[in-house]
Scaffold this motif. Structure first.
Motif, PDB file in Angstrom:
ATOM      1  N   ARG A 215       0.827  -1.208   0.000  1.00 23.03           N
ATOM      2  CA  ARG A 215       0.000   0.000   0.000  1.00 23.03           C
ATOM      3  C   ARG A 215       0.859   1.254   0.000  1.00 23.03           C
ATOM      4  N   GLY A 219      -0.319   2.089  -3.550  1.00 27.18           N
ATOM      5  CA  GLY A 219      -1.606   2.732  -3.304  1.00 27.18           C
ATOM      6  C   GLY A 219      -2.784   1.790  -3.464  1.00 27.18           C
ATOM      7  N   ASN A 220      -3.770   2.232  -4.240  1.00 26.36           N
ATOM      8  CA  ASN A 220      -5.020   1.480  -4.379  1.00 26.36           C
ATOM      9  C   ASN A 220      -4.842   0.121  -5.047  1.00 26.36           C
ATOM     10  N   ALA A 221      -3.759  -0.048  -5.801  1.00 28.99           N
ATOM     11  CA  ALA A 221      -3.535  -1.321  -6.486  1.00 28.99           C
ATOM     12  C   ALA A 221      -2.991  -2.398  -5.556  1.00 28.99           C
ATOM     13  N   ALA A 222      -2.615  -2.024  -4.344  1.00 26.87           N
ATOM     14  CA  ALA A 222      -1.949  -2.958  -3.441  1.00 26.87           C
ATOM     15  C   ALA A 222      -2.786  -4.193  -3.137  1.00 26.87           C
ATOM     16  N   ASP A 223      -4.076  -4.000  -2.886  1.00 23.18           N
ATOM     17  CA  ASP A 223      -4.929  -5.145  -2.557  1.00 23.18           C
ATOM     18  C   ASP A 223      -5.004  -6.143  -3.707  1.00 23.18           C
ATOM     19  N   TRP A 224      -5.031  -5.606  -4.930  1.00 23.84           N
ATOM     20  CA  TRP A 224      -5.044  -6.488  -6.108  1.00 23.84           C
ATOM     21  C   TRP A 224      -3.752  -7.290  -6.186  1.00 23.84           C
ATOM     22  N   PHE A 356      -5.920  -2.062 -13.201  1.00 24.53           N
ATOM     23  CA  PHE A 356      -5.263  -2.287 -11.924  1.00 24.53           C
ATOM     24  C   PHE A 356      -3.851  -1.773 -12.054  1.00 24.53           C
ATOM     25  N   ASP A 358      -0.561   1.185 -11.863  1.00 31.02           N
ATOM     26  CA  ASP A 358      -0.229   2.485 -12.401  1.00 31.02           C
ATOM     27  C   ASP A 358      -0.337   2.537 -13.913  1.00 31.02           C
TER      28      ASP A 358
END
Length: 361
Positions: A215, A219-224, A356, A358
Protein backbone atom coordinates in the motif's frame (compact mmCIF):
# COMPACT_ATOMS: atom_id res chain seq x y z
CA UNK A 1 -21.01 -24.64 2.24
CA UNK A 2 -18.79 -22.81 -0.21
CA UNK A 3 -19.89 -22.91 -3.85
CA UNK A 4 -17.77 -25.10 -6.15
CA UNK A 5 -14.90 -23.35 -7.94
CA UNK A 6 -15.78 -21.52 -11.12
CA UNK A 7 -14.66 -22.94 -14.44
CA UNK A 8 -13.22 -20.07 -16.48
CA UNK A 9 -11.71 -20.25 -19.95
CA UNK A 10 -9.69 -17.44 -21.49
CA UNK A 11 -9.54 -17.82 -25.27
CA UNK A 12 -6.93 -15.81 -27.14
CA UNK A 13 -6.56 -15.96 -30.92
CA UNK A 14 -3.02 -16.55 -32.17
CA UNK A 15 -1.54 -13.45 -33.88
CA UNK A 16 -5.10 -12.64 -34.94
CA UNK A 17 -4.77 -9.81 -37.47
CA UNK A 18 -1.63 -11.30 -39.03
CA UNK A 19 -3.12 -14.80 -39.13
CA UNK A 20 -6.22 -13.51 -40.95
CA UNK A 21 -3.96 -11.90 -43.56
CA UNK A 22 -1.93 -15.10 -43.99
CA UNK A 23 -5.13 -17.12 -44.25
CA UNK A 24 -6.54 -14.90 -46.98
CA UNK A 25 -3.29 -14.52 -48.94
CA UNK A 26 -1.40 -17.83 -49.19
CA UNK A 27 1.69 -16.02 -50.51
CA UNK A 28 2.16 -14.52 -47.03
CA UNK A 29 2.23 -17.84 -45.21
CA UNK A 30 5.53 -18.63 -43.56
CA UNK A 31 6.77 -15.07 -44.03
CA UNK A 32 7.40 -12.41 -41.40
CA UNK A 33 4.53 -9.97 -41.81
CA UNK A 34 3.34 -6.90 -39.95
CA UNK A 35 -0.15 -5.48 -40.14
CA UNK A 36 0.29 -1.74 -40.45
CA UNK A 37 2.05 0.78 -42.64
CA UNK A 38 5.76 1.11 -43.40
CA UNK A 39 5.54 4.92 -43.32
CA UNK A 40 8.09 6.89 -41.31
CA UNK A 41 5.58 7.49 -38.50
CA UNK A 42 3.79 4.15 -38.89
CA UNK A 43 3.24 1.68 -36.06
CA UNK A 44 2.94 -2.13 -36.15
CA UNK A 45 -0.65 -3.14 -35.29
CA UNK A 46 0.12 -6.87 -35.23
CA UNK A 47 2.95 -9.23 -36.16
CA UNK A 48 3.03 -12.82 -37.35
CA UNK A 49 4.94 -15.39 -35.33
CA UNK A 50 7.60 -15.43 -38.04
CA UNK A 51 8.13 -11.69 -37.41
CA UNK A 52 8.09 -12.05 -33.64
CA UNK A 53 11.24 -14.17 -33.84
CA UNK A 54 13.03 -10.94 -34.81
CA UNK A 55 11.54 -8.96 -31.95
CA UNK A 56 8.76 -7.35 -33.99
CA UNK A 57 5.75 -6.65 -31.79
CA UNK A 58 2.58 -4.59 -31.86
CA UNK A 59 3.00 -0.87 -31.09
CA UNK A 60 6.59 -0.98 -32.37
CA UNK A 61 7.45 1.91 -34.75
CA UNK A 62 7.56 0.64 -38.31
CA UNK A 63 11.10 1.93 -38.91
CA UNK A 64 12.33 -0.02 -35.88
CA UNK A 65 10.49 -3.14 -37.04
CA UNK A 66 12.15 -2.96 -40.46
CA UNK A 67 15.53 -2.45 -38.84
CA UNK A 68 15.02 -5.62 -36.80
CA UNK A 69 13.63 -7.59 -39.75
CA UNK A 70 14.64 -6.21 -43.18
CA UNK A 71 12.48 -8.85 -44.94
CA UNK A 72 9.36 -7.79 -43.05
CA UNK A 73 6.26 -7.53 -45.25
CA UNK A 74 3.77 -4.80 -44.31
CA UNK A 75 0.09 -5.47 -44.96
CA UNK A 76 -2.50 -2.69 -44.61
CA UNK A 77 -5.03 -3.46 -41.86
CA UNK A 78 -8.57 -4.57 -42.80
CA UNK A 79 -10.53 -3.96 -39.64
CA UNK A 80 -13.88 -4.70 -41.25
CA UNK A 81 -12.64 -8.22 -42.00
CA UNK A 82 -11.24 -8.68 -38.49
CA UNK A 83 -14.56 -7.59 -36.97
CA UNK A 84 -16.46 -10.02 -39.20
CA UNK A 85 -14.22 -12.92 -38.15
CA UNK A 86 -14.50 -11.82 -34.52
CA UNK A 87 -18.30 -12.02 -34.76
CA UNK A 88 -17.98 -15.60 -36.03
CA UNK A 89 -15.79 -16.48 -33.06
CA UNK A 90 -18.09 -14.77 -30.55
CA UNK A 91 -21.03 -16.75 -31.96
CA UNK A 92 -19.13 -19.98 -31.30
CA UNK A 93 -18.43 -18.93 -27.71
CA UNK A 94 -22.11 -18.35 -27.06
CA UNK A 95 -22.98 -21.89 -28.11
CA UNK A 96 -21.05 -23.05 -25.05
CA UNK A 97 -22.06 -20.40 -22.52
CA UNK A 98 -24.06 -17.17 -22.28
CA UNK A 99 -21.38 -15.81 -19.93
CA UNK A 100 -18.91 -14.36 -22.42
CA UNK A 101 -16.92 -11.22 -21.63
CA UNK A 102 -15.01 -9.97 -24.69
CA UNK A 103 -11.78 -8.13 -24.03
CA UNK A 104 -11.05 -7.17 -27.62
CA UNK A 105 -11.67 -8.52 -31.11
CA UNK A 106 -9.47 -11.54 -30.46
CA UNK A 107 -9.88 -12.60 -26.83
CA UNK A 108 -12.59 -13.23 -24.26
CA UNK A 109 -13.36 -14.81 -20.91
CA UNK A 110 -15.94 -17.59 -20.79
CA UNK A 111 -17.57 -18.95 -17.63
CA UNK A 112 -18.43 -22.59 -18.37
CA UNK A 113 -19.33 -23.57 -14.80
CA UNK A 114 -22.83 -24.38 -16.07
CA UNK A 115 -22.10 -27.15 -18.56
CA UNK A 116 -24.34 -26.15 -21.47
CA UNK A 117 -22.97 -28.72 -23.93
CA UNK A 118 -22.67 -31.58 -21.45
CA UNK A 119 -18.92 -32.01 -21.99
CA UNK A 120 -17.05 -33.90 -19.25
CA UNK A 121 -14.61 -31.11 -18.25
CA UNK A 122 -13.73 -27.47 -18.86
CA UNK A 123 -10.59 -28.82 -20.58
CA UNK A 124 -12.76 -30.71 -23.07
CA UNK A 125 -14.91 -27.61 -23.57
CA UNK A 126 -11.88 -25.45 -24.38
CA UNK A 127 -10.63 -28.10 -26.80
CA UNK A 128 -14.02 -28.26 -28.52
CA UNK A 129 -14.21 -24.46 -28.83
CA UNK A 130 -10.73 -24.26 -30.37
CA UNK A 131 -11.60 -27.03 -32.82
CA UNK A 132 -14.79 -25.22 -33.86
CA UNK A 133 -12.90 -21.96 -34.38
CA UNK A 134 -10.39 -23.69 -36.64
CA UNK A 135 -13.11 -25.53 -38.54
CA UNK A 136 -15.15 -22.38 -39.20
CA UNK A 137 -12.42 -19.75 -39.65
CA UNK A 138 -9.23 -21.62 -40.47
CA UNK A 139 -7.52 -19.84 -37.56
CA UNK A 140 -5.94 -21.20 -34.40
CA UNK A 141 -6.62 -20.12 -30.84
CA UNK A 142 -4.98 -20.78 -27.50
CA UNK A 143 -6.84 -21.24 -24.23
CA UNK A 144 -6.23 -21.04 -20.52
CA UNK A 145 -8.50 -22.90 -18.11
CA UNK A 146 -8.70 -22.16 -14.40
CA UNK A 147 -10.92 -21.29 -11.46
CA UNK A 148 -10.58 -17.51 -11.91
CA UNK A 149 -9.99 -14.92 -14.61
CA UNK A 150 -6.49 -13.91 -13.56
CA UNK A 151 -5.14 -17.47 -13.73
CA UNK A 152 -7.04 -18.33 -16.92
CA UNK A 153 -5.50 -15.36 -18.72
CA UNK A 154 -2.01 -16.27 -17.53
CA UNK A 155 -2.58 -19.88 -18.57
CA UNK A 156 -3.61 -18.99 -22.13
CA UNK A 157 -0.06 -17.74 -22.80
CA UNK A 158 1.54 -20.92 -21.52
CA UNK A 159 1.08 -23.11 -24.63
CA UNK A 160 0.90 -20.51 -27.40
CA UNK A 161 0.37 -20.85 -30.28
CA UNK A 162 -2.46 -23.35 -30.80
CA UNK A 163 -2.39 -24.93 -27.36
CA UNK A 164 -4.09 -24.89 -23.99
CA UNK A 165 -3.07 -25.10 -20.37
CA UNK A 166 -5.01 -25.63 -17.14
CA UNK A 167 -4.31 -24.27 -13.66
CA UNK A 168 -6.24 -26.31 -11.10
CA UNK A 169 -7.24 -25.10 -7.60
CA UNK A 170 -4.59 -27.24 -5.96
CA UNK A 171 -1.75 -25.76 -8.03
CA UNK A 172 -2.79 -22.11 -8.55
CA UNK A 173 -1.01 -20.33 -5.68
CA UNK A 174 2.22 -22.31 -6.04
CA UNK A 175 2.27 -21.82 -9.83
CA UNK A 176 1.89 -18.05 -9.52
CA UNK A 177 4.92 -17.92 -7.23
CA UNK A 178 7.15 -19.29 -10.02
CA UNK A 179 6.19 -16.64 -12.58
CA UNK A 180 7.82 -13.25 -13.25
CA UNK A 181 5.60 -10.37 -12.14
CA UNK A 182 6.01 -8.80 -15.59
CA UNK A 183 3.64 -11.50 -16.87
CA UNK A 184 0.85 -10.59 -14.48
CA UNK A 185 -2.25 -8.96 -15.91
CA UNK A 186 -2.39 -5.53 -14.30
CA UNK A 187 1.39 -5.18 -14.00
CA UNK A 188 2.50 -3.14 -17.00
CA UNK A 189 6.08 -2.29 -17.99
CA UNK A 190 6.31 0.76 -15.71
CA UNK A 191 4.96 -1.04 -12.64
CA UNK A 192 7.12 -4.10 -13.38
CA UNK A 193 10.20 -1.85 -13.41
CA UNK A 194 9.13 -0.27 -10.13
CA UNK A 195 8.59 -3.70 -8.57
CA UNK A 196 11.99 -4.89 -9.72
CA UNK A 197 13.60 -1.84 -8.12
CA UNK A 198 11.92 -2.91 -4.87
CA UNK A 199 13.27 -6.46 -5.18
CA UNK A 200 10.03 -7.95 -6.53
CA UNK A 201 10.71 -10.03 -9.63
CA UNK A 202 8.57 -13.14 -9.11
CA UNK A 203 5.20 -14.03 -7.69
CA UNK A 204 6.98 -15.44 -4.64
CA UNK A 205 8.68 -12.07 -4.06
CA UNK A 206 5.33 -10.30 -4.33
CA UNK A 207 3.66 -12.72 -1.94
CA UNK A 208 6.40 -12.15 0.63
CA UNK A 209 5.70 -8.40 0.84
CA UNK A 210 3.29 -7.33 3.63
CA UNK A 211 0.13 -5.53 2.57
CA UNK A 212 1.34 -2.37 4.37
CA UNK A 213 4.47 -2.33 2.21
CA UNK A 214 2.43 -2.76 -0.97
CA UNK A 215 0.00 0.00 0.00
CA UNK A 216 2.87 2.36 0.74
CA UNK A 217 4.36 1.81 -2.72
CA UNK A 218 1.37 1.01 -4.93
CA UNK A 219 -1.61 2.73 -3.30
CA UNK A 220 -5.02 1.48 -4.38
CA UNK A 221 -3.54 -1.32 -6.49
CA UNK A 222 -1.95 -2.96 -3.44
CA UNK A 223 -4.93 -5.14 -2.56
CA UNK A 224 -5.04 -6.49 -6.11
CA UNK A 225 -1.33 -7.35 -6.08
CA UNK A 226 -1.67 -8.97 -2.65
CA UNK A 227 -4.52 -11.16 -3.92
CA UNK A 228 -3.05 -12.26 -7.25
CA UNK A 229 0.24 -13.21 -5.59
CA UNK A 230 -1.88 -15.87 -3.87
CA UNK A 231 -3.76 -16.86 -7.01
CA UNK A 232 -6.92 -15.11 -5.83
CA UNK A 233 -9.36 -13.26 -8.10
CA UNK A 234 -13.07 -13.10 -7.32
CA UNK A 235 -14.18 -11.08 -10.35
CA UNK A 236 -17.05 -12.74 -12.23
CA UNK A 237 -17.22 -13.06 -15.98
CA UNK A 238 -19.51 -10.14 -16.80
CA UNK A 239 -21.06 -10.23 -20.29
CA UNK A 240 -22.73 -6.85 -19.75
CA UNK A 241 -19.70 -4.88 -18.67
CA UNK A 242 -18.84 -2.06 -21.03
CA UNK A 243 -15.53 -0.26 -20.80
CA UNK A 244 -16.03 3.45 -20.15
CA UNK A 245 -12.42 4.55 -20.36
CA UNK A 246 -8.85 3.39 -20.91
CA UNK A 247 -6.10 4.97 -18.86
CA UNK A 248 -2.45 4.67 -18.00
CA UNK A 249 -0.36 6.53 -15.46
CA UNK A 250 3.12 6.36 -14.01
CA UNK A 251 4.97 7.70 -11.00
CA UNK A 252 8.43 9.03 -11.89
CA UNK A 253 11.50 7.89 -10.01
CA UNK A 254 12.09 11.55 -9.12
CA UNK A 255 10.05 14.73 -9.27
CA UNK A 256 10.39 16.35 -12.68
CA UNK A 257 10.66 20.01 -13.64
CA UNK A 258 12.06 19.63 -17.16
CA UNK A 259 9.22 20.03 -19.73
CA UNK A 260 10.99 17.70 -22.18
CA UNK A 261 11.10 14.85 -19.64
CA UNK A 262 7.50 15.48 -18.57
CA UNK A 263 6.27 15.43 -22.18
CA UNK A 264 8.18 12.20 -22.79
CA UNK A 265 6.40 10.59 -19.83
CA UNK A 266 3.00 11.70 -21.10
CA UNK A 267 3.80 10.41 -24.57
CA UNK A 268 4.72 6.98 -23.16
CA UNK A 269 1.43 6.82 -21.26
CA UNK A 270 -0.42 7.80 -24.43
CA UNK A 271 1.37 4.96 -26.23
CA UNK A 272 0.24 2.48 -23.55
CA UNK A 273 -3.37 3.66 -23.88
CA UNK A 274 -3.24 3.57 -27.66
CA UNK A 275 -2.11 -0.06 -27.54
CA UNK A 276 -5.41 -1.02 -25.87
CA UNK A 277 -7.57 1.26 -28.05
CA UNK A 278 -6.00 -0.13 -31.22
CA UNK A 279 -6.37 -3.75 -30.16
CA UNK A 280 -9.95 -3.29 -28.94
CA UNK A 281 -10.83 -1.04 -31.88
CA UNK A 282 -12.43 1.31 -29.34
CA UNK A 283 -11.83 4.98 -30.02
CA UNK A 284 -12.94 7.71 -27.64
CA UNK A 285 -13.44 11.42 -28.17
CA UNK A 286 -12.25 12.72 -24.79
CA UNK A 287 -8.59 12.86 -23.75
CA UNK A 288 -7.64 13.64 -20.16
CA UNK A 289 -4.16 14.28 -18.80
CA UNK A 290 -3.62 13.89 -15.07
CA UNK A 291 -0.79 15.55 -13.13
CA UNK A 292 0.22 14.97 -9.52
CA UNK A 293 2.73 17.39 -8.05
CA UNK A 294 5.43 16.78 -5.46
CA UNK A 295 3.07 18.01 -2.70
CA UNK A 296 0.40 15.52 -3.96
CA UNK A 297 -1.81 18.27 -5.36
CA UNK A 298 -3.59 16.75 -8.34
CA UNK A 299 -5.01 18.43 -11.43
CA UNK A 300 -6.50 17.22 -14.72
CA UNK A 301 -6.83 18.80 -18.14
CA UNK A 302 -9.38 17.41 -20.62
CA UNK A 303 -10.62 18.06 -24.11
CA UNK A 304 -13.48 16.43 -26.02
CA UNK A 305 -13.13 16.29 -29.79
CA UNK A 306 -15.92 16.20 -32.38
CA UNK A 307 -14.60 12.96 -33.85
CA UNK A 308 -12.88 9.84 -32.45
CA UNK A 309 -9.20 9.75 -31.52
CA UNK A 310 -8.54 6.92 -33.99
CA UNK A 311 -4.79 7.15 -34.61
CA UNK A 312 -1.77 7.05 -32.33
CA UNK A 313 -0.66 10.40 -33.72
CA UNK A 314 -3.95 12.07 -32.75
CA UNK A 315 -3.66 10.76 -29.21
CA UNK A 316 -0.03 11.83 -28.91
CA UNK A 317 -0.88 15.32 -30.19
CA UNK A 318 -3.89 15.72 -27.90
CA UNK A 319 -1.96 14.51 -24.84
CA UNK A 320 1.01 16.75 -25.61
CA UNK A 321 -1.21 19.81 -26.12
CA UNK A 322 -2.90 19.20 -22.77
CA UNK A 323 0.31 18.75 -20.77
CA UNK A 324 1.83 21.85 -22.36
CA UNK A 325 -1.02 23.87 -20.86
CA UNK A 326 0.57 23.39 -17.40
CA UNK A 327 4.22 23.73 -18.45
CA UNK A 328 6.65 24.85 -17.25
CA UNK A 329 5.57 23.60 -13.84
CA UNK A 330 5.80 25.82 -10.77
CA UNK A 331 6.75 22.76 -8.70
CA UNK A 332 7.97 19.25 -9.33
CA UNK A 333 5.72 16.68 -10.98
CA UNK A 334 5.72 13.17 -9.50
CA UNK A 335 3.04 11.49 -11.64
CA UNK A 336 1.38 11.87 -15.03
CA UNK A 337 -1.45 9.91 -16.62
CA UNK A 338 -3.43 9.79 -19.84
CA UNK A 339 -7.03 8.57 -20.20
CA UNK A 340 -9.31 8.22 -23.22
CA UNK A 341 -13.08 8.16 -22.70
CA UNK A 342 -16.42 8.91 -24.41
CA UNK A 343 -16.44 5.79 -26.56
CA UNK A 344 -19.16 6.01 -29.20
CA UNK A 345 -18.97 2.27 -29.93
CA UNK A 346 -16.82 -0.56 -28.72
CA UNK A 347 -15.80 -3.05 -31.37
CA UNK A 348 -19.43 -3.88 -32.16
CA UNK A 349 -20.04 -5.07 -28.62
CA UNK A 350 -19.02 -4.82 -24.97
CA UNK A 351 -15.27 -4.55 -24.52
CA UNK A 352 -13.69 -4.47 -21.10
CA UNK A 353 -10.34 -4.71 -19.43
CA UNK A 354 -10.10 -4.00 -15.72
CA UNK A 355 -7.67 -1.31 -14.66
CA UNK A 356 -5.26 -2.29 -11.92
CA UNK A 357 -2.01 -0.56 -11.11
CA UNK A 358 -0.23 2.48 -12.40
CA UNK A 359 0.05 1.52 -16.03
CA UNK A 360 -2.48 -1.22 -16.77
CA UNK A 361 -4.77 -0.83 -19.74
Amino acid sequence: MEPPPRKIIHVDMDAFFASVEQRDDPSLRGKPIAVGHAAARGVVAAASYEARVFGVRSALPSVTALRRCPDLVFVPPRFDVYKQVSRQIQAIFREYTPLVQPLSLDEAYLDVTANVQGLPTAWATAKAIRARIFEETGLTASAGISYNKFLAKLASDQRKPNGQFAVTPDMGAAWVETLPVARFHGVGPVTAKKMQALGITTGADLRAKPIAFLRAHFGNAADWYHAIARGEDHRPVDPDRIRKSSGSETTFNRDLLDPVEIEAGVRQMAEDVWGWCDKAQAFGRTVTVKVKYTDFQQITRSRTYPGPIDTAEKLHTASTDLIRSVLPPAKGIRLVGVTVSTFDSLADGPVALPLFGDDAT
